[in-house]
Scaffold this active site. Structure first.
Site, PDB file in Angstrom:
ATOM      1  N   GLU A 165      56.223   1.816  82.816  1.00  0.00           N
ATOM      2  CA  GLU A 165      54.924   2.193  83.351  1.00  0.00           C
ATOM      3  C   GLU A 165      53.905   1.627  82.190  1.00  0.00           C
ATOM      4  O   GLU A 165      53.440   2.258  81.395  1.00  0.00           O
ATOM      5  CB  GLU A 165      54.978   3.746  83.320  1.00  0.00           C
ATOM      6  CG  GLU A 165      53.829   4.253  84.090  1.00  0.00           C
ATOM      7  CD  GLU A 165      52.696   4.598  83.155  1.00  0.00           C
ATOM      8  OE1 GLU A 165      51.633   4.735  83.565  1.00  0.00           O
ATOM      9  OE2 GLU A 165      52.666   5.029  82.064  1.00  0.00           O
ATOM     10  N   ASP A 213      57.278   5.813  79.824  1.00  0.00           N
ATOM     11  CA  ASP A 213      55.858   6.267  79.985  1.00  0.00           C
ATOM     12  C   ASP A 213      55.016   5.454  78.817  1.00  0.00           C
ATOM     13  O   ASP A 213      55.214   5.484  77.597  1.00  0.00           O
ATOM     14  CB  ASP A 213      55.702   7.734  79.722  1.00  0.00           C
ATOM     15  CG  ASP A 213      54.387   8.425  80.101  1.00  0.00           C
ATOM     16  OD1 ASP A 213      53.900   8.137  80.990  1.00  0.00           O
ATOM     17  OD2 ASP A 213      53.635   8.612  78.969  1.00  0.00           O
ATOM     18  N   ASP A 241      49.019  17.803  79.703  1.00  0.00           N
ATOM     19  CA  ASP A 241      48.892  16.501  80.380  1.00  0.00           C
ATOM     20  C   ASP A 241      50.227  16.290  81.385  1.00  0.00           C
ATOM     21  O   ASP A 241      50.769  15.370  81.395  1.00  0.00           O
ATOM     22  CB  ASP A 241      48.799  15.306  79.254  1.00  0.00           C
ATOM     23  CG  ASP A 241      48.664  14.067  80.106  1.00  0.00           C
ATOM     24  OD1 ASP A 241      47.932  14.145  81.217  1.00  0.00           O
ATOM     25  OD2 ASP A 241      48.874  13.073  79.574  1.00  0.00           O
ATOM     26  N   HIS A 280      54.103   9.120  72.548  1.00  0.00           N
ATOM     27  CA  HIS A 280      53.721  10.349  71.763  1.00  0.00           C
ATOM     28  C   HIS A 280      54.298  11.703  71.841  1.00  0.00           C
ATOM     29  O   HIS A 280      55.338  11.632  72.833  1.00  0.00           O
ATOM     30  CB  HIS A 280      52.275  10.500  72.377  1.00  0.00           C
ATOM     31  CG  HIS A 280      51.989  10.299  73.763  1.00  0.00           C
ATOM     32  ND1 HIS A 280      51.775   9.269  74.447  1.00  0.00           N
ATOM     33  CD2 HIS A 280      52.465  11.426  74.678  1.00  0.00           C
ATOM     34  CE1 HIS A 280      51.513   9.315  75.581  1.00  0.00           C
ATOM     35  NE2 HIS A 280      51.987  10.696  75.866  1.00  0.00           N
ATOM     36  N   HIS A 338      50.816   9.962  90.721  1.00  0.00           N
ATOM     37  CA  HIS A 338      50.262  11.053  90.253  1.00  0.00           C
ATOM     38  C   HIS A 338      48.983  10.885  89.516  1.00  0.00           C
ATOM     39  O   HIS A 338      48.262  11.866  89.346  1.00  0.00           O
ATOM     40  CB  HIS A 338      51.343  11.949  89.279  1.00  0.00           C
ATOM     41  CG  HIS A 338      51.532  11.107  88.141  1.00  0.00           C
ATOM     42  ND1 HIS A 338      52.262  10.168  88.204  1.00  0.00           N
ATOM     43  CD2 HIS A 338      51.193  11.502  86.793  1.00  0.00           C
ATOM     44  CE1 HIS A 338      52.210   9.475  86.804  1.00  0.00           C
ATOM     45  NE2 HIS A 338      51.735  10.370  86.065  1.00  0.00           N
ATOM     46  N   ASP A 339      48.607   9.653  89.119  1.00  0.00           N
ATOM     47  CA  ASP A 339      47.653   9.236  88.303  1.00  0.00           C
ATOM     48  C   ASP A 339      46.442   8.928  89.346  1.00  0.00           C
ATOM     49  O   ASP A 339      46.374   8.780  90.367  1.00  0.00           O
ATOM     50  CB  ASP A 339      47.985   8.171  87.243  1.00  0.00           C
ATOM     51  CG  ASP A 339      48.652   8.682  86.108  1.00  0.00           C
ATOM     52  OD1 ASP A 339      48.313   9.771  85.696  1.00  0.00           O
ATOM     53  OD2 ASP A 339      49.600   8.018  85.484  1.00  0.00           O
ATOM     54  N   ARG A 348      61.966   6.189  83.257  1.00  0.00           N
ATOM     55  CA  ARG A 348      60.403   5.750  83.355  1.00  0.00           C
ATOM     56  C   ARG A 348      59.887   5.777  81.928  1.00  0.00           C
ATOM     57  O   ARG A 348      59.738   6.722  81.149  1.00  0.00           O
ATOM     58  CB  ARG A 348      59.687   6.530  84.218  1.00  0.00           C
ATOM     59  CG  ARG A 348      58.065   6.212  84.370  1.00  0.00           C
ATOM     60  CD  ARG A 348      57.689   7.241  85.342  1.00  0.00           C
ATOM     61  NE  ARG A 348      56.309   7.174  85.415  1.00  0.00           N
ATOM     62  CZ  ARG A 348      55.069   7.379  84.671  1.00  0.00           C
ATOM     63  NH1 ARG A 348      55.682   7.882  83.473  1.00  0.00           N
ATOM     64  NH2 ARG A 348      53.824   7.317  84.897  1.00  0.00           N
ATOM     65  N   GLN A 393      48.196  15.221  71.719  1.00  0.00           N
ATOM     66  CA  GLN A 393      49.702  13.891  71.935  1.00  0.00           C
ATOM     67  C   GLN A 393      49.419  12.926  70.996  1.00  0.00           C
ATOM     68  O   GLN A 393      48.621  12.235  70.637  1.00  0.00           O
ATOM     69  CB  GLN A 393      49.489  13.219  73.490  1.00  0.00           C
ATOM     70  CG  GLN A 393      49.780  14.193  74.699  1.00  0.00           C
ATOM     71  CD  GLN A 393      49.070  13.488  75.910  1.00  0.00           C
ATOM     72  OE1 GLN A 393      47.915  13.427  76.109  1.00  0.00           O
ATOM     73  NE2 GLN A 393      50.025  13.276  77.009  1.00  0.00           N
TER      74      GLN A 393
END
Ligand code: GLC
Length: 640
Positions: A330, A288, A145, A188, A399-400, A286, A256
């Site tokens: 995030e 996540d 991922d 995760h 990036h998403d 960050r 994950q």
């Protein structure tokens, strides 16, 4: 919240005494005193955060954490301790308008960590002061991922370099005035992480680090209210694991594994990792997928109050050990939940320093598609202001994929159907709407909800790839809005060079089903060289961005401590953004249409902006004969 929540107490003498002599020996009495003063200062935040989540186990957890903290403080290098002092003397360093972010995968941007050091000059040319390198701690092998399935938080991805290289890079960046930002994936771990391996091998201590279920009873109950993040390639939120002989919670991919933050041992593990990364020289973490940390039956298991209590306790700990470190949330969540990540109510000023302004990003693309600022004015205008000690991370692309986080109530308030508008945006950016020059790809189409998210670079979404001449102006307008909002604007690598979608994104092993890779381009020297050629779109965009960045750094009104308000609309095609700074008002005007649009001069008088000056173009603002200021297609103005 836990029923045995305890009131704020003073720091117990025993807690301080337990580490004092050890610290005096390690760092001398002045060093120990500084630690103890900070411990005293932040103890209530640490204690209250833990108490509201862990109840009776909060006290012994706090004692373990203080010991960890003392060790990490003793091990912190002098250069970083100095940075702690410098930042403490200038706590608003990250709010200033010369802050400028860039985000990239190290390998795609520059090959490896050493390559990133060699591109520092390039970053400085752009004005970058903050560099987010995408996950680079050792991921699982194969599909990870994009690095978000971490197998070892204390090691670097092979091929990029070593921990030593990472320390060296952090140092090089710091010397050049650039703060290193790294991900801490804390919802995760990879199925291959040592905790998950131990759990699979039958160790009960580690099994308790995860959410595991022998049968489908509870998973089915949770699924009634849980959304799916990757309905296409990872449907459902639980995966059966043969070795565990159980269902394990996996919000994202089956590899994950969500960790169980209700277990204080998990908190202590992450606290240790966090302090380790701070001591490597990371200046911003960050956090996540932070919205997902806490699970509660009957909810969507996002944005639960415990998430904020956990963040508060973690941040209190870093403020004791390494106050230079900032937290960035995030949380790609709806507008109503967003501001909580910067602290609302009891967590005001105590959680993350930075958070992604997902709502602004979505509204920019929505305005560019519709040529109408009314929905954005409503959605952005009703957001509560962020605490004055925090800053938004503003961005046009990352990036998403883009999920259309548009609130049904906001849409209804301006006479739109939320569902229909989201469908329009998906059609528009997939290039399926008449007249659209966008070239996005549909990501995770979900027939159950009608959701269709969108992948694509800003150049491809704005029409540059398709040859639409208005594309560069659209992208620059989008950036002007992110730059003029206040906070740290972050450019996604390749966007500064108008990189189009990568048509071969699926060719790389492990990337097949995930079209987010289409907008994660590799940058070659040849790509970079185009920036100096004004006859290319890359040159035009790069030049335009540099001008924006330089203009921004000269405008003190853009300091993030002041928040943006939406001024009443005069023309539906212009978004007016007002910043009431002690130096005077700044009115940002953004024409989101491809035609000339008027803004009445008297509105400037009303704001006491006499002798108006456009800080963006560095020219005076003039009224036309009709008493209006006229904005060219996609023009932005920062009027002071
Ligand atoms: C974040 C990342 C995204 C990743 C997810 C799971 O949302 O931005 O790329 O897939 O977390 O870690």
């Amino acid at each position: 919240m836990h029923s045995s929540q305890q009131p704020t107490g003073a720091l117990p003498a025993s807690a301080a005494a337990a580490v004092e002599s050890r610290l005096v020996e390690a760092v001398g009495s002045a060093g120990a005193e500084l630690f103890l003063l900070r411990l005293q200062r932040w103890w209530p935040d640490l204690h209250d955060g833990l108490a509201s989540v862990y109840g009776t186990r909060a006290e012994d957890t706090a004692v373990r954490l203080i010991e960890l903290a003392a060790d990490a403080y003793a091990a912190r290098e002098p250069e970083l301790k100095r940075l702690d002092l410098v930042r403490s003397l200038e706590p608003d360093w990250f709010q200033q308008p010369d802050m400028m972010g860039y985000a990239a995968y190290a390998d795609r941007f520059a090959g490896d960590l050493a390559g990133v050091s060699e591109r520092v000059e390039y970053l400085r040319e752009l004005g970058v002061t903050y560099l987010h390198l995408m996950p680079l701690l050792r991921p699982r092998e194969g599909d990870s991922d994009g690095g978000y399935a971490v197998a070892d938080y204390r090691d670097v991805q092979p091929g990029l370099g070593t921990m030593r290289d990472l320390r060296a890079l952090a140092h090089t960046l710091r010397e050049s005035g650039i703060s290193l930002v790294l991900d801490l994936v804390l919802n995760h771990v990879a199925r291959e992480h040592e905790w998950a391996r131990a759990a699979r091998a039958g160790d009960p201590r580690y099994r308790a680090y995860f959410h595991t279920y022998a049968d489908r009873e509870l998973p089915d109950a949770y699924e009634c209210t849980l959304p799916e993040v990757f309905p296409d390639f990872a449907p459902g939120n639980f995966s059966w694991d043969e070795e565990l002989q159980a269902w394990v919670w996996t919000t994202f991919n089956s590899f994950q594994w969500d960790v169980n933050w209700a277990n204080p041992d998990v908190f202590v593990e992450y606290a240790d990792i966090l302090l380790f990364l701070a001591n490597v020289g990371v200046e911003v973490v960050r956090l996540d997928a932070i919205a997902f940390l806490w699970k509660r039956l009957g909810t969507d298991c996002q944005n639960q109050p415990e998430v904020h209590a956990i963040t508060q306790a973690l941040h209190a700990l870093t403020r004791i050990v390494c106050p230079a470190l900032l937290f960035k949330a995030e949380a790609i969540v709806g507008p109503a939940d967003l501001v909580h990540y910067l602290g609302q109510g009891p967590h005001y000023g105590k959680v993350s320093d930075l958070a992604y302004h997902n709502s602004l990003m979505v509204q920019i693309w929505s305005m560019l598609a519709s040529g109408d600022a009314r929905l954005a004015a409503r959605a952005l205008g009703t957001l509560p202001p962020a605490p004055s000690t925090t800053a938004w991370i503003t961005y046009l692309r990352g990036h998403d994929d883009i999920g259309w986080a548009i609130d049904d109530g906001d849409a209804a308030a301006v006479g739109l159907s939320g569902h229909a508008h989201r469908a329009f945006l998906s059609d528009y950016y997939a290039g399926r709407f008449p007249g659209s020059a966008a070239r996005g790809l549909v990501f995770q189409s979900n027939p159950a909800t009608g959701d269709r998210r969108i992948s694509g670079t800003s150049a491809s979404l704005a029409g540059i790839e398709a040859g639409d001449e208005r594309g560069v102006a659209r992208v620059l307008l989008g950036h002007a809005l992110t730059f003029g909002w206040g906070g740290i604007p972050v450019i996604w690598s390749g966007d500064e060079l108008a990189m189009p979608n990568d048509p071969d994104w699926a060719a790389e092993p492990g990337h097949g089903g995930d079209n987010r890779w289409t907008h994660r381009p590799r940058l070659s020297e040849a790509d970079l060289e185009r920036r100096t050629d004004p006859t290319t779109v890359a040159g035009q965009l790069f030049g335009g961005l540099r001008a924006l960045i330089q203009a921004r750094a000269r405008v003190p009104h853009l300091d993030a401590s002041v928040s943006s308000e939406i001024a009443p609309l005069a023309d539906p095609g212009i978004l007016p953004v007002l910043r009431r700074h002690p130096l005077g008002a700044l009115l940002g005007l953004y024409n989101v249409t491809d035609s000339w649009r008027p803004f009445p001069w008297w509105r400037l008088d009303e704001l006491a902006i006499t002798d108006p000056w456009d800080a963006l173009s560095n020219t005076g603002v003039k009224a036309g004969e009709d008493g209006n200021v006229w904005l060219a297609p996609y023009q932005a103005m920062w009027i002071v």
